[in-house]
Write a protein that holds these residues in place. Structure first.
Motif, PDB file in Angstrom:
ATOM      1  N   LYS A 143       0.829  -1.217   0.000  1.00 49.17           N
ATOM      2  CA  LYS A 143       0.000   0.000   0.000  1.00 49.17           C
ATOM      3  C   LYS A 143       0.864   1.267   0.000  1.00 49.17           C
ATOM      4  CE  LYS A 143      -3.811  -2.361   2.325  1.00 49.17           C
ATOM      5  NZ  LYS A 143      -4.757  -2.372   3.465  1.00 49.17           N
ATOM      6  N   THR A 144       1.867   1.277  -0.860  1.00 49.93           N
ATOM      7  CA  THR A 144       2.719   2.450  -1.021  1.00 49.93           C
ATOM      8  C   THR A 144       3.038   2.645  -2.495  1.00 49.93           C
ATOM      9  OG1 THR A 144       4.687   1.083  -0.596  1.00 49.93           O
ATOM     10  CG2 THR A 144       3.858   2.391   1.240  1.00 49.93           C
ATOM     11  N   PHE A 145       3.098   3.910  -2.903  1.00 46.49           N
ATOM     12  CA  PHE A 145       3.639   4.256  -4.209  1.00 46.49           C
ATOM     13  C   PHE A 145       5.156   4.091  -4.127  1.00 46.49           C
ATOM     14  CE2 PHE A 145      -0.034   7.190  -3.677  1.00 46.49           C
ATOM     15  CZ  PHE A 145      -0.837   6.736  -4.710  1.00 46.49           C
ATOM     16  N   VAL A 146       5.774   3.732  -5.229  1.00 50.09           N
ATOM     17  CA  VAL A 146       7.227   3.580  -5.289  1.00 50.09           C
ATOM     18  C   VAL A 146       7.752   4.472  -6.410  1.00 50.09           C
ATOM     19  CG1 VAL A 146       9.154   1.979  -5.557  1.00 50.09           C
ATOM     20  CG2 VAL A 146       7.028   1.186  -4.480  1.00 50.09           C
ATOM     21  N   ASP A 147       8.321   5.610  -6.056  1.00 54.04           N
ATOM     22  CA  ASP A 147       8.904   6.519  -7.036  1.00 54.04           C
ATOM     23  C   ASP A 147      10.410   6.308  -7.079  1.00 54.04           C
ATOM     24  OD1 ASP A 147       6.493   7.596  -7.653  1.00 54.04           O
ATOM     25  OD2 ASP A 147       6.866   9.580  -6.810  1.00 54.04           O
ATOM     26  N   VAL A 148      10.943   5.997  -8.248  1.00 48.61           N
ATOM     27  CA  VAL A 148      12.384   5.785  -8.421  1.00 48.61           C
ATOM     28  C   VAL A 148      12.940   6.953  -9.226  1.00 48.61           C
ATOM     29  CG1 VAL A 148      14.177   4.214  -9.191  1.00 48.61           C
ATOM     30  CG2 VAL A 148      11.965   3.296  -8.454  1.00 48.61           C
ATOM     31  N   VAL A 149      13.874   7.695  -8.619  1.00 47.27           N
ATOM     32  CA  VAL A 149      14.385   8.916  -9.235  1.00 47.27           C
ATOM     33  C   VAL A 149      15.899   8.831  -9.383  1.00 47.27           C
ATOM     34  CG1 VAL A 149      14.447  11.436  -9.089  1.00 47.27           C
ATOM     35  CG2 VAL A 149      12.518  10.188  -8.100  1.00 47.27           C
ATOM     36  N   GLY A 150      16.387   9.040 -10.602  1.00 46.18           N
ATOM     37  CA  GLY A 150      17.815   8.974 -10.866  1.00 46.18           C
ATOM     38  C   GLY A 150      18.458  10.349 -10.904  1.00 46.18           C
ATOM     39  N   ALA A 169      17.233   4.974 -13.221  1.00 51.47           N
ATOM     40  CA  ALA A 169      15.946   4.858 -12.533  1.00 51.47           C
ATOM     41  C   ALA A 169      15.133   3.706 -13.113  1.00 51.47           C
ATOM     42  CB  ALA A 169      15.173   6.173 -12.647  1.00 51.47           C
ATOM     43  N   ASP A 170      15.126   3.614 -14.441  1.00 48.99           N
ATOM     44  CA  ASP A 170      14.382   2.530 -15.107  1.00 48.99           C
ATOM     45  C   ASP A 170      14.972   1.167 -14.757  1.00 48.99           C
ATOM     46  OD1 ASP A 170      12.692   4.341 -16.310  1.00 48.99           O
ATOM     47  OD2 ASP A 170      13.793   4.387 -18.204  1.00 48.99           O
ATOM     48  N   ALA A 173      13.835   0.231 -11.306  1.00 48.61           N
ATOM     49  CA  ALA A 173      12.413  -0.081 -11.357  1.00 48.61           C
ATOM     50  C   ALA A 173      12.164  -1.461 -11.964  1.00 48.61           C
ATOM     51  CB  ALA A 173      11.669   0.984 -12.158  1.00 48.61           C
ATOM     52  N   THR A 174      12.862  -1.750 -13.050  1.00 49.08           N
ATOM     53  CA  THR A 174      12.721  -3.057 -13.698  1.00 49.08           C
ATOM     54  C   THR A 174      13.162  -4.177 -12.766  1.00 49.08           C
ATOM     55  OG1 THR A 174      13.050  -2.096 -15.907  1.00 49.08           O
ATOM     56  CG2 THR A 174      13.455  -4.463 -15.663  1.00 49.08           C
ATOM     57  N   TYR A 175      14.254  -3.946 -12.055  1.00 50.15           N
ATOM     58  CA  TYR A 175      14.752  -4.968 -11.131  1.00 50.15           C
ATOM     59  C   TYR A 175      13.739  -5.228 -10.018  1.00 50.15           C
ATOM     60  CZ  TYR A 175      18.113  -7.767  -8.572  1.00 50.15           C
ATOM     61  OH  TYR A 175      18.744  -8.813  -7.941  1.00 50.15           O
ATOM     62  N   LEU A 176      13.189  -4.151  -9.452  1.00 48.04           N
ATOM     63  CA  LEU A 176      12.184  -4.314  -8.394  1.00 48.04           C
ATOM     64  C   LEU A 176      10.961  -5.062  -8.918  1.00 48.04           C
ATOM     65  CD1 LEU A 176      12.291  -0.769  -6.714  1.00 48.04           C
ATOM     66  CD2 LEU A 176      13.251  -2.895  -5.809  1.00 48.04           C
ATOM     67  N   THR A 188       9.007   6.211 -12.597  1.00 46.21           N
ATOM     68  CA  THR A 188      10.419   6.586 -12.671  1.00 46.21           C
ATOM     69  C   THR A 188      10.589   7.981 -13.243  1.00 46.21           C
ATOM     70  OG1 THR A 188      10.764   5.709 -14.903  1.00 46.21           O
ATOM     71  CG2 THR A 188      11.077   4.184 -13.064  1.00 46.21           C
ATOM     72  N   GLN A 189      11.694   8.611 -12.886  1.00 42.88           N
ATOM     73  CA  GLN A 189      12.021   9.911 -13.447  1.00 42.88           C
ATOM     74  C   GLN A 189      13.522  10.160 -13.337  1.00 42.88           C
ATOM     75  OE1 GLN A 189       9.408  13.012 -12.230  1.00 42.88           O
ATOM     76  NE2 GLN A 189      10.678  14.660 -13.042  1.00 42.88           N
ATOM     77  N   GLY A 190      14.116  10.646 -14.410  1.00 45.14           N
ATOM     78  CA  GLY A 190      15.519  11.037 -14.398  1.00 45.14           C
ATOM     79  C   GLY A 190      15.631  12.537 -14.197  1.00 45.14           C
ATOM     80  N   MET A 191      16.465  12.945 -13.270  1.00 45.21           N
ATOM     81  CA  MET A 191      16.647  14.363 -12.965  1.00 45.21           C
ATOM     82  C   MET A 191      17.970  14.910 -13.501  1.00 45.21           C
ATOM     83  SD  MET A 191      13.993  15.436 -11.435  1.00 45.21           S
ATOM     84  CE  MET A 191      12.603  14.981 -10.378  1.00 45.21           C
TER      85      MET A 191
END
Length: 225
Positions: A143-150, A169-170, A173-176, A188-191
């Motif tokens: 019950k949590t959002f998972v945001d992956v940021v590079g 980030a991708d 995310a793919t590994y998870l 996912t998002q790249g900064m």
């Protein structure tokens, strides 16, 4: 608020916490910064650039609820995140990953020295067992959002750094996702180099800026209203 303004605010908050939270060590008589203040300062700095949840809460909540994942409400939110934080700290102890609690949200800061080789977006084989443990915890607490940021340092062009940060980030995310975390929970998002947490003028600072952050946000009933 601009990125620069956010970073200035975070730095100012950190400085204020550290300068106003000194305690006297009863054994040495010297002034020291309390451990509580240090933790608060880390919270003020870590994840300063993450901002709002990627893609917005409402649309993503509707998608997750549609998959059968229930939303949290009231006191259950804090208790749920407390348990998740505890398990994440246990699973990542001594790995180089920082687990920072910010209200009802959790940020995992993963420096590239433990996740990726230089100029690579492939998850380091030595880090995979740790990421497996992280995935198990995230799968349990669905019950949590998972945001992956590079993020990257300032070495290289802006365009290349943006691409590399997104690829990393991708990759996480793919590994998870391949290890049991529902893909609908993950964004996912790249900064690129735009949100440093340290100075890029030194190798130590650049190493801190080369990182991937995972932000965990509870799925709450208020997000659908």
């Amino acid at each position: 608020m601009s990125i620069r303004a956010k970073l200035i605010a975070a730095t100012g908050a950190t400085a204020l916490l550290l300068t106003t939270a000194c305690v006297t060590n009863p054994e040495t008589g010297k002034k020291e910064i309390s451990k509580t203040a240090i933790g608060a300062a880390l919270g003020a700095g870590a994840g300063a650039g993450l901002g709002a949840i990627i893609g917005g809460k409402r649309n993503r909540t509707e998608v997750l609820v549609g998959t059968g994942i229930g939303a949290l409400a009231g006191a259950a939110v804090g208790a749920y995140m407390d348990k998740q934080e505890k398990e994440l700290r246990e699973k990542t102890a001594g790995t180089g990953i920082d687990v920072v609690r910010q209200g009802d949200e959790i940020v995992l800061n993963m420096p590239s020295k433990v996740t990726f080789d230089v100029d690579s977006a492939l998850v380091n084989a030595q880090f995979q067992p740790t990421l497996n443990e992280v995935a198990r915890v995230l799968s349990q607490y669905e019950k949590t959002f998972v945001d992956v940021v590079g993020h990257t340092d300032s070495t290289g062009s802006d365009a290349y750094n943006m691409t590399l940060s997104q690829r990393r980030a991708d990759s996480v995310a793919t590994y998870l996702s391949s290890n049991g975390v529902l893909r609908a929970r993950i964004a996912t998002q790249g900064m690129g180099e735009g949100q440093p947490i340290a100075s890029n003028d030194s190798e130590t600072g650049r190493a801190q800026n080369r990182r991937v952050e995972i932000k965990l946000v509870p799925v709450t009933e208020t997000a659908t209203s």
